[in-house]
Scaffold this active site. Structure first.
Site, PDB file in Angstrom:
ATOM      1  N   GLY A 321      40.289  38.078  36.581  1.00 41.37           N
ATOM      2  CA  GLY A 321      39.582  36.902  36.096  1.00 41.37           C
ATOM      3  C   GLY A 321      38.310  37.272  35.349  1.00 41.37           C
ATOM      4  N   SER A 322      37.314  36.423  35.470  1.00 44.13           N
ATOM      5  CA  SER A 322      36.083  36.604  34.691  1.00 44.13           C
ATOM      6  C   SER A 322      35.244  37.796  35.118  1.00 44.13           C
ATOM      7  CB  SER A 322      35.235  35.332  34.768  1.00 44.13           C
ATOM      8  OG  SER A 322      35.916  34.253  34.144  1.00 44.13           O
ATOM      9  N   THR A 323      35.576  38.431  36.266  1.00 49.88           N
ATOM     10  CA  THR A 323      34.802  39.610  36.682  1.00 49.88           C
ATOM     11  C   THR A 323      34.977  40.767  35.705  1.00 49.88           C
ATOM     12  OG1 THR A 323      36.592  40.450  38.099  1.00 49.88           O
ATOM     13  CG2 THR A 323      34.969  38.994  39.128  1.00 49.88           C
ATOM     14  N   ILE A 324      35.969  40.663  34.827  1.00 48.46           N
ATOM     15  CA  ILE A 324      36.210  41.734  33.852  1.00 48.46           C
ATOM     16  C   ILE A 324      35.408  41.523  32.565  1.00 48.46           C
ATOM     17  CG2 ILE A 324      38.127  40.822  32.454  1.00 48.46           C
ATOM     18  CD1 ILE A 324      39.585  43.455  33.016  1.00 48.46           C
ATOM     19  N   LYS A 325      34.803  40.349  32.412  1.00 45.13           N
ATOM     20  CA  LYS A 325      34.106  40.023  31.169  1.00 45.13           C
ATOM     21  C   LYS A 325      32.958  40.974  30.817  1.00 45.13           C
ATOM     22  CE  LYS A 325      35.412  35.136  31.053  1.00 45.13           C
ATOM     23  NZ  LYS A 325      34.983  33.740  31.299  1.00 45.13           N
TER      24      LYS A 325
END
Length: 613
Positions: A321-325
């Site tokens: 999810g957004s933790t990779i952004k």
């Protein structure tokens, strides 16, 4: 009229018979002498050993298994003195009848007999084969008072015990009885007399260290099979004690935070890669397995939809999810696709040219104008849709690979899974299909084919904190072999991600800082009464995809179809010490469900740090 005797003929016959008799006697004497020579001279050593074997036997001495401690010396796995019932086939007239009699007098049951019959092939006839473990004092006394079973004895041994029960089970693992697979795996000579081996976790990973070395003893029995004398030929060497990097206080705190939930928490030391806490929930009691798990408990584990035996920290693969952004933003900066001044307008959706489908932002009303920092802080999907589209999937793949996505971290635990880092080639090989542009967009926000374990997320977050240093995580901190001093374990491998401009890394870290401290940061609630500086990233990972016009309403979905909640972060921002990754399955919002758990665990960590300084 009598016949005249022929003396010459009779003498000849007598002489022949006498000669044959002498030859026969000579042959017998020769055979007798040869046999005596063989017995008394040529094979004396062999037959003396055989004769002694009727009353004396050489048996292995099973070593005491090494203990397992946390980093502060708290024992997680130890040994407890216990008694077992054994049977020696060589000294038992009829094994089957003896087993039935033991069952009749309630010393054993059908399951004990079944296990005995399976295991007896591993032993020689003169070995004492275990029949039943963990006898209580009452059972021991009753057997000794009324012992009528020749070849059946009570023997003492050390039983594995986990004093904190279920706590840390996915790290420590458990021991259980050896099976055929184990027998093939370990050296036969080293494991003579060994009944239990590590099956999972540290118990399995460092089995050879924990096991120790067998000893030898010579026992003398009388005609009834009773041991009347024992002589130690070679002492057994106790197994090595292990000290783990795990902090039991943090471990138990993390377990309490996830109680009643499915999920995982991993906290690692940013400076050396030591794993400080590694919790997968739900958990189970490893003591169940030591002497053979009951049918009730086994069924409970096997039928549970929550899969308690799955170590989610290294075997659970989730969309990040957004933790990779933050990593995606960094790759864009380092590859020159964007700069720190790049701005994007977010209307709440993004559309590819000549494609009808809209790729929605989590915030349908849009974020307005955003840059690198604010796009991370507010978790703007549109910014990363556009960035991923410009980079392309293969550039995204090449940028994420150095962070250890798509491959195992190499932690010293068995069963780790590597996750998926997709590319055009990956899809062609694994899906037999071409890559589509829309798949690049959702990969840019950590959805689609990409998956990672909580440990991988913690390692990648630590690499951000370290500005490019990726450290192999380790559980074993030090070892203490019998009679030796404590030795530090080998440290994890360190790899440096190539850096083009250090300011790019600082830009991304500032975006993670704003996640906590900006008025519009998705984890802004964490900065209340925060006693240390924190950089973080919230995430919400979809379990299934939504249509363009479909709105996500958790209440309308089955609980197991709801989004996963994630949070990653590190602290303090300058000179970081700890990185953390939290995932709560099907909990929904990362900012409200995962981030607060991370803060509570970090609070305990820094409180302990202040007490030791």
């Amino acid at each position: 009229m009598d016949k005249i005797s022929n003396a010459a003929s009779e003498n000849k016959i007598f002489s022949t018979r006498l000669m044959l008799a002498l030859v026969f006697i000579f042959v017998l004497v020769f055979i007798l002498i040869s046999r005596l020579y063989s017995l008394q001279i040529s094979n004396y050593d062999y037959y003396i050993e055989e004769s002694l074997g009727n009353q004396m036997r050489m048996l292995p001495i099973t070593p005491i298994r090494g203990k397992i401690f946390d980093r502060n010396g708290k024992m997680i796995a130890g040994n407890q003195f216990a008694y077992k019932l054994t049977l020696t086939p060589e000294k038992t007239n009829n094994v089957s009848e003896t087993l039935l009699l033991l069952k009749k007098y309630n010393f054993i049951n059908d399951k004990d007999i079944e296990i005995f019959n399976k295991n007896k092939k591993r032993y020689k006839k003169f070995h004492s084969i275990p029949l039943k473990y963990k006898l209580n004092e009452k059972q021991v006394a009753r057997f000794l008072v009324s012992n009528q079973f020749i070849g059946v004895d009570i023997e003492s041994y050390f039983q594995r015990i986990y004093p904190y029960n279920a706590s840390s089970v996915h790290v420590t693992g458990y021991v259980s009885r050896m099976n055929k697979k184990d027998k093939a795996l370990y050296n036969k000579e080293d494991y003579l007399g060994t009944s239990f081996v590590g099956k999972t976790g540290i118990e399995k990973q460092y089995e050879s260290l924990l096991h120790g070395k067998n000893g030898k003893k010579q026992i003398e029995r009388n005609v009834t099979g009773r041991v009347i004398n024992t002589k130690i030929i070679q002492k057994a060497t106790k197994g090595t004690d292990l000290y783990l990097s795990i902090d039991l206080d943090l471990q138990k705190k993390a377990e309490s935070l996830l109680e009643g939930k499915r999920g995982a928490i991993v906290a690692i030391d940013v400076q050396n890669g030591e794993v400080l806490a590694m919790v997968s929930m739900p958990i189970y009691n490893p003591n169940w397995f030591v002497n053979g798990i009951s049918h009730k408990n086994y069924k409970k584990l096997r039928t549970s939809k929550d899969i308690p035996q799955l170590n989610r920290t290294i075997q659970g693969l989730y969309p990040p999810g957004s933790t990779i952004k933050p990593m995606v933003a960094l790759i864009g900066l380092e590859q020159g696709t964007i700069t720190s001044h790049t701005k994007t307008y977010c209307p709440g959706y993004f559309k590819l040219k000549n494609v009808k489908r809209k790729f929605n932002d989590w915030k349908r009303s849009g974020h307005g104008q955003v840059n690198v920092r604010s796009s991370i802080a507010q978790s703007c999907d549109v910014f990363f849709y556009k960035l991923a589209n410009k980079m392309g999937i293969d550039n995204l793949h090449d940028g994420l690979k150095p962070f250890n996505f798509g491959e195992k971290t190499g932690i010293d635990l068995p069963g780790e899974r590597g996750g998926i880092l997709p590319s055009k080639a990956w899809k062609k090989i694994n899906k037999k299909e071409p890559w589509y542009r829309g798949e690049t967009l959702i990969a840019g926000i950590g959805q689609g084919f990409i998956t990672a374990s909580p440990l991988q997320l913690a390692v990648a977050t630590a690499a951000l904190a370290n500005k490019g240093v990726v450290i192999q995580p380790k559980i074993l901190k030090s070892t203490h072999a019998h009679g030796e001093s404590i030795k530090e374990a080998k440290k994890g491998i360190r790899k440096q991600i190539p850096i083009k401009d250090i300011h790019n890394w600082e830009e991304v870290i500032q975006g993670m800082k704003q996640t906590i401290y900006s008025p519009r940061g998705t984890a802004r609630k964490l900065n209340k009464n925060l006693k240390y500086t924190l950089a973080g990233k919230t995430g919400t990972a979809q379990v299934f995809g939504l249509d363009a016009e479909e709105q996500y309403i958790a209440a309308n979905l089955d609980e197991r179809l709801r989004d996963h909640a994630l949070f990653t972060g590190f602290a303090p921002i300058k000179n970081p010490k700890i990185a953390i990754a939290v995932i709560v399955e099907n909990a929904g919002s990362g900012s409200s469900k995962a981030a607060p758990l991370a803060k509570k665990l970090l609070d305990v960590y820094f409180e302990k740090q202040s007490l030791t300084q």
